[in-house]
Scaffold this active site. Sequence first.
Site, short mmCIF file in Angstrom:
data_model
loop_
_atom_site.label_atom_id
_atom_site.label_comp_id
_atom_site.label_asym_id
_atom_site.label_seq_id
_atom_site.Cartn_x
_atom_site.Cartn_y
_atom_site.Cartn_z
N LYS A 1 0.84 -1.20 0.00
CA LYS A 1 0.00 0.00 0.00
C LYS A 1 0.87 1.25 0.00
CE LYS A 1 -3.95 -1.78 2.64
NZ LYS A 1 -4.96 -1.62 1.59
N ARG B 1 -10.41 -11.42 1.72
CA ARG B 1 -11.28 -12.43 1.13
C ARG B 1 -10.64 -13.82 1.19
NH1 ARG B 1 -11.47 -9.06 -4.35
NH2 ARG B 1 -11.10 -7.45 -2.80
N1 BES Z 1 -8.16 -3.70 4.24
C1 BES Z 1 -8.32 -3.25 2.92
C2 BES Z 1 -9.60 -2.45 2.69
C3 BES Z 1 -9.72 -1.17 3.46
C4 BES Z 1 -9.25 0.02 2.96
C5 BES Z 1 -10.36 -1.15 4.69
C6 BES Z 1 -9.39 1.19 3.67
C7 BES Z 1 -10.50 0.01 5.41
C8 BES Z 1 -10.00 1.20 4.90
C9 BES Z 1 -8.32 -4.43 1.96
O1 BES Z 1 -7.57 -5.52 2.35
C10 BES Z 1 -7.78 -3.95 0.66
O2 BES Z 1 -6.64 -3.61 0.63
N2 BES Z 1 -8.61 -3.96 -0.37
C11 BES Z 1 -8.20 -3.53 -1.67
C12 BES Z 1 -8.67 -4.54 -2.66
C13 BES Z 1 -8.08 -4.38 -4.02
C14 BES Z 1 -6.58 -4.67 -3.99
C15 BES Z 1 -8.76 -5.33 -4.98
C16 BES Z 1 -8.83 -2.17 -1.91
O3 BES Z 1 -9.96 -1.95 -1.47
O4 BES Z 1 -8.18 -1.33 -2.51
MN MN Z 2 -5.54 -5.36 1.77
#
Ligand code: BES
Ligand code: MN
Length: 501
Positions: free
Chosen positions: A277, A351
Amino acid sequence: MTTLKKVSFGKLVAPKDGTVIAFVDENLAGGSFLEGLYGGTLDALGKAAEIAGFTGKMAAALDLIAPAGLDLERLIVVGLGKTDELSELDWQNLGGTVYGLAQKASADKVFIAFDLLGESAAAPENAAGFAAGMKLRSYKFDDFKTKKADEASSDPVTIQIGVADTNAAKKAWGAAEAIADGVILARDLVDQPANVLGPVEFAARAKALSKLGAEVEVLGEKEMKKLKMDALLGVSQGAVRPPRLAVMRWNGGKKSEKPVAFVGKGVVFDTGGISIKPSGGMEEMKGDMGGAATVVGVMHALAARKAKVNAIGVIGLVENMPDGNAQRPGDIVTAMSGTTIEILNTDAEGRLVLADALWYTQEKYKPAFVIDLATLTGAIIVALGHQNAGLYSNDDTIADQLKAASEVTGEGVWRMPLSKEYDKIIDTPNADVKNTGGRWAGSITAAQFLQRFIQDGTTWVHLDIAGPAFGGPKTEICQAWASGFGVRLLDRLVSDNYEGK
Ligand code: BES
Ligand code: MN
Ligand code: ZN
């Protein structure tokens, strides 16, 4: 954390000192307590109200310091508006508002008069809900403050609530406090930093529910390997700290009754893994175990109030780290269900954890329904903000029951679509499914992914709580970063539809 320790219920008799809080309606009429306090005349109050422009509207307050003719330090008169229109939720929010007023006044000793002001004020559940609102408002995450801040306001030391029927109020408080404590537990877990709360420590917090009579089992890496949970284990493989799967059971129902099941995403920290990230705001990912925290909070509430239901809580606890041993984009893993998954983005890890936790729960417990909760996607925050969780379900009845529970608790849910067209997006030539469908409909394709791990005949709900779990606007009952979202919602779903039936 700091939270209001004790609320006591007693008779409606005015104390000699401290702060008294009393209610009036939209006509500035109080009950007999307030009239008695003023020796039968409310003229003094009327005059102060006029000068201050206080009209008795809902949640408005008139703070009378050292009220003439009384020994009290303060009398705070709080408006109820139209008393016949007050809902359970209004009373709870009002509890939060009043706690805030007491803090602002730096009142040590507070007496709140539940004067006989219409049916609503007389209902013991409303006095208990009000007290729950106070307790929720009082929660503060301050474990790591070594010095007490020099604040203009301070927390009240004793809170007494005067009611018409003390026993009835105490009984209602028993259940209401159990639920509030569940919310506070969930908040505390989410607020804890990841260096302090790893998978092992989190599992220990779940284990502590055994004090309430729940049965708690914790699976380690070896057991999970044996169960072939390679989707969950793949997420964890870059982390130094080992994963855990905690299973909580509350058996408050009949032996023959199928359990209800809650499954939570417990990523104690989500760096994104190799698909790392951006650094800005990454610290928020200490809350990526919000789904698991809510599951522990609900199990706490059910056990503490001895709910007449059989309930299972399953949480997958891992840390998503980049490392020489971390999972790579392009890797293919086989989940416990036998489904093969192509990992295209290691940041779509929640997931993967849920795929195995959901399958395990269905195989082992054949539940009446399974509801999973997860801070699953940023996309749901774009769609719904912090005000609603995304609700996905294969069953209209339970979706409607949740909507109804959402309305009484004020914990918002908004139903989102599932369909074959969305499901197609996560097909891949290289395996049975891929773990991301790309940018568009990101929360929906995540839900479609989960549904690939739901067995025929299982009633299932997925709540994407990435928005409401943390970082939302402060409310009357939540001044913290973590909200404990979903504890009150799910407890209500159970008490309204699945208890003692
Ligand atoms: N934990 C994150 C989602 C999230 C983001 C929760 C901000 C709370 C605040 C999740 O694991 C994630 O990174 N999701 C990605 C998915 C994508 C890579 C398909 C996202 O939402 O960008
Ligand atoms: Mn994630
Ligand atoms: Zn995540």
